[in-house]
Design an enzyme around this catalytic site. Structure first.
Site, PDB file in Angstrom:
ATOM      1  N   MET A  10       0.845  -1.211   0.000  1.00  0.00           N
ATOM      2  CA  MET A  10       0.000   0.000   0.000  1.00  0.00           C
ATOM      3  C   MET A  10       0.877   1.258   0.000  1.00  0.00           C
ATOM      4  O   MET A  10       0.863   2.031   0.932  1.00  0.00           O
ATOM      5  CB  MET A  10      -0.913  -0.022   1.242  1.00  0.00           C
ATOM      6  CG  MET A  10      -1.831  -1.227   1.283  1.00  0.00           C
ATOM      7  SD  MET A  10      -2.812  -1.344   2.786  1.00  0.00           S
ATOM      8  CE  MET A  10      -1.590  -1.839   4.003  1.00  0.00           C
ATOM      9  N   GLN A  52     -10.567   3.418  -0.350  1.00  0.00           N
ATOM     10  CA  GLN A  52     -10.230   4.648   0.361  1.00  0.00           C
ATOM     11  C   GLN A  52     -11.014   5.828  -0.198  1.00  0.00           C
ATOM     12  O   GLN A  52     -11.640   6.592   0.550  1.00  0.00           O
ATOM     13  CB  GLN A  52      -8.730   4.924   0.249  1.00  0.00           C
ATOM     14  CG  GLN A  52      -7.848   4.042   1.092  1.00  0.00           C
ATOM     15  CD  GLN A  52      -6.369   4.307   0.844  1.00  0.00           C
ATOM     16  OE1 GLN A  52      -5.999   4.885  -0.176  1.00  0.00           O
ATOM     17  NE2 GLN A  52      -5.526   3.887   1.760  1.00  0.00           N
ATOM     18  N   THR A  83       2.117   1.713   5.942  1.00  0.00           N
ATOM     19  CA  THR A  83       1.520   2.892   5.340  1.00  0.00           C
ATOM     20  C   THR A  83       0.980   3.764   6.458  1.00  0.00           C
ATOM     21  O   THR A  83       0.476   3.247   7.458  1.00  0.00           O
ATOM     22  CB  THR A  83       0.379   2.523   4.374  1.00  0.00           C
ATOM     23  OG1 THR A  83      -0.446   3.669   4.119  1.00  0.00           O
ATOM     24  CG2 THR A  83      -0.517   1.442   4.939  1.00  0.00           C
ATOM     25  N   ASN A  84       1.085   5.066   6.311  1.00  0.00           N
ATOM     26  CA  ASN A  84       0.541   5.980   7.324  1.00  0.00           C
ATOM     27  C   ASN A  84      -0.984   6.027   7.273  1.00  0.00           C
ATOM     28  O   ASN A  84      -1.653   5.961   8.302  1.00  0.00           O
ATOM     29  CB  ASN A  84       1.109   7.386   7.115  1.00  0.00           C
ATOM     30  CG  ASN A  84       2.564   7.502   7.496  1.00  0.00           C
ATOM     31  OD1 ASN A  84       2.902   7.788   8.633  1.00  0.00           O
ATOM     32  ND2 ASN A  84       3.445   7.292   6.527  1.00  0.00           N
ATOM     33  N   CYS A 197       3.720  10.022   4.554  1.00  0.00           N
ATOM     34  CA  CYS A 197       3.258   9.006   3.615  1.00  0.00           C
ATOM     35  C   CYS A 197       4.495   8.200   3.264  1.00  0.00           C
ATOM     36  O   CYS A 197       5.563   8.780   2.999  1.00  0.00           O
ATOM     37  CB  CYS A 197       2.638   9.635   2.378  1.00  0.00           C
ATOM     38  SG  CYS A 197       2.301   8.455   1.054  1.00  0.00           S
ATOM     39  N   THR A 198       4.378   6.893   3.256  1.00  0.00           N
ATOM     40  CA  THR A 198       5.578   6.069   3.136  1.00  0.00           C
ATOM     41  C   THR A 198       6.235   6.142   1.764  1.00  0.00           C
ATOM     42  O   THR A 198       7.374   5.693   1.601  1.00  0.00           O
ATOM     43  CB  THR A 198       5.275   4.599   3.496  1.00  0.00           C
ATOM     44  OG1 THR A 198       4.152   4.131   2.745  1.00  0.00           O
ATOM     45  CG2 THR A 198       4.996   4.461   4.983  1.00  0.00           C
ATOM     46  N   GLU A 199       5.558   6.729   0.775  1.00  0.00           N
ATOM     47  CA  GLU A 199       6.186   6.917  -0.533  1.00  0.00           C
ATOM     48  C   GLU A 199       6.918   8.250  -0.670  1.00  0.00           C
ATOM     49  O   GLU A 199       7.708   8.406  -1.605  1.00  0.00           O
ATOM     50  CB  GLU A 199       5.146   6.829  -1.665  1.00  0.00           C
ATOM     51  CG  GLU A 199       4.654   5.439  -1.991  1.00  0.00           C
ATOM     52  CD  GLU A 199       3.537   4.992  -1.068  1.00  0.00           C
ATOM     53  OE1 GLU A 199       3.304   3.778  -0.983  1.00  0.00           O
ATOM     54  OE2 GLU A 199       2.911   5.852  -0.421  1.00  0.00           O
TER      55      GLU A 199
END
Length: 231
Positions: A10, A52, A83-84, A197-199
């Site tokens: 995700m 989402q 993922t946040n 955000c993890t990206e």
């Protein structure tokens, strides 16, 4: 070494970073042939993204609980949600399993306070920036004053995540857009910037901000290494 259960996919772009950081962390602490003991449940993010934006958090909760329980049954000793945004469902997941969940906001909050800072600007998806589940935890548990971008900048940050970063597209123009958003947050008094955000760590690093940057992906994975090794 405890077995780490990862709820990922995700997106897989950031899950791959988790896997890299976990293994590098264990290797650095134990030795050159060591690697992390971990299990990964990887979602099809297209389904998660659709739910989402449809606001179907009930179905998302069911999917997350299923993943957590499967990892627990497979032998995981602790859980990470990679993922946040999906930490909105962290209480639901925690209530469904017996093993501990390492919340992504906590190592971030501890790191910011350890640096002697108290006011942080938050970048992330609209869900993370606009709802209380993340900001509230940072405020209530870590005493942080959390600033978010204005409405226009929030839309820009969100769009770049979902249209570019989750697809592995890292564009110079988007980096400049994020730098401008960071500049606005700093002008409003932010002493730190949270890459919530993890990206985002694929796009933004310390050189892109005039104040310290706290990358939640790295901090979360490093905290998992410490927990797995009993530190």
């Amino acid at each position: 070494m405890r077995l780490i259960g990862l709820i990922g996919g995700m997106s897989w772009e950031s899950s791959a970073e988790y896997y890299r950081i976990l293994n590098q962390g264990v290797r650095d602490r134990i030795g050159p042939t060591a690697s992390a003991r971990c299990l990964l449940w990887s979602f099809d993010f297209s389904e998660i993204e659709r739910l989402q934006h449809a606001g179907d958090w009930t179905t998302l909760g069911e999917r997350m609980v299923e993943a957590a329980r499967r990892l627990e049954t497979a032998g995981a000793d602790l859980l990470l949600i990679c993922t946040n945004t999906m930490h909105r469902l962290a209480p639901t997941v925690e209530a469904a399993v017996e093993i501990p969940l390492l919340h992504i906001a906590d190592p971030t909050g501890r790191s910011i306070r350890a640096a002697g800072l108290s006011r942080a600007g938050l970048l992330g998806t609209a869900f993370t920036m606009e709802h209380a589940f993340y900001k509230g935890r940072l405020a209530d548990r870590h005493g942080l004053d959390v600033l978010v971008p204005n409405e226009r900048d929030r839309a820009t940050v969100h769009r770049i995540i979902y249209e570019e970063l989750v697809a592995g597209r890292v564009l110079p123009a988007s980096r400049e857009a994020y730098r401008a958003v960071i500049g606005e947050l700093v002008a409003r008094g932010a002493e730190a910037i949270i890459l919530g955000c993890t990206e985002i760590m694929l796009l933004i690093g310390p050189d892109d901000s005039p104040v310290p940057v706290f990358d939640t992906t790295t901090l979360h994975a490093e905290a998992a290494v410490a927990a797995a090794l009993g530190d």
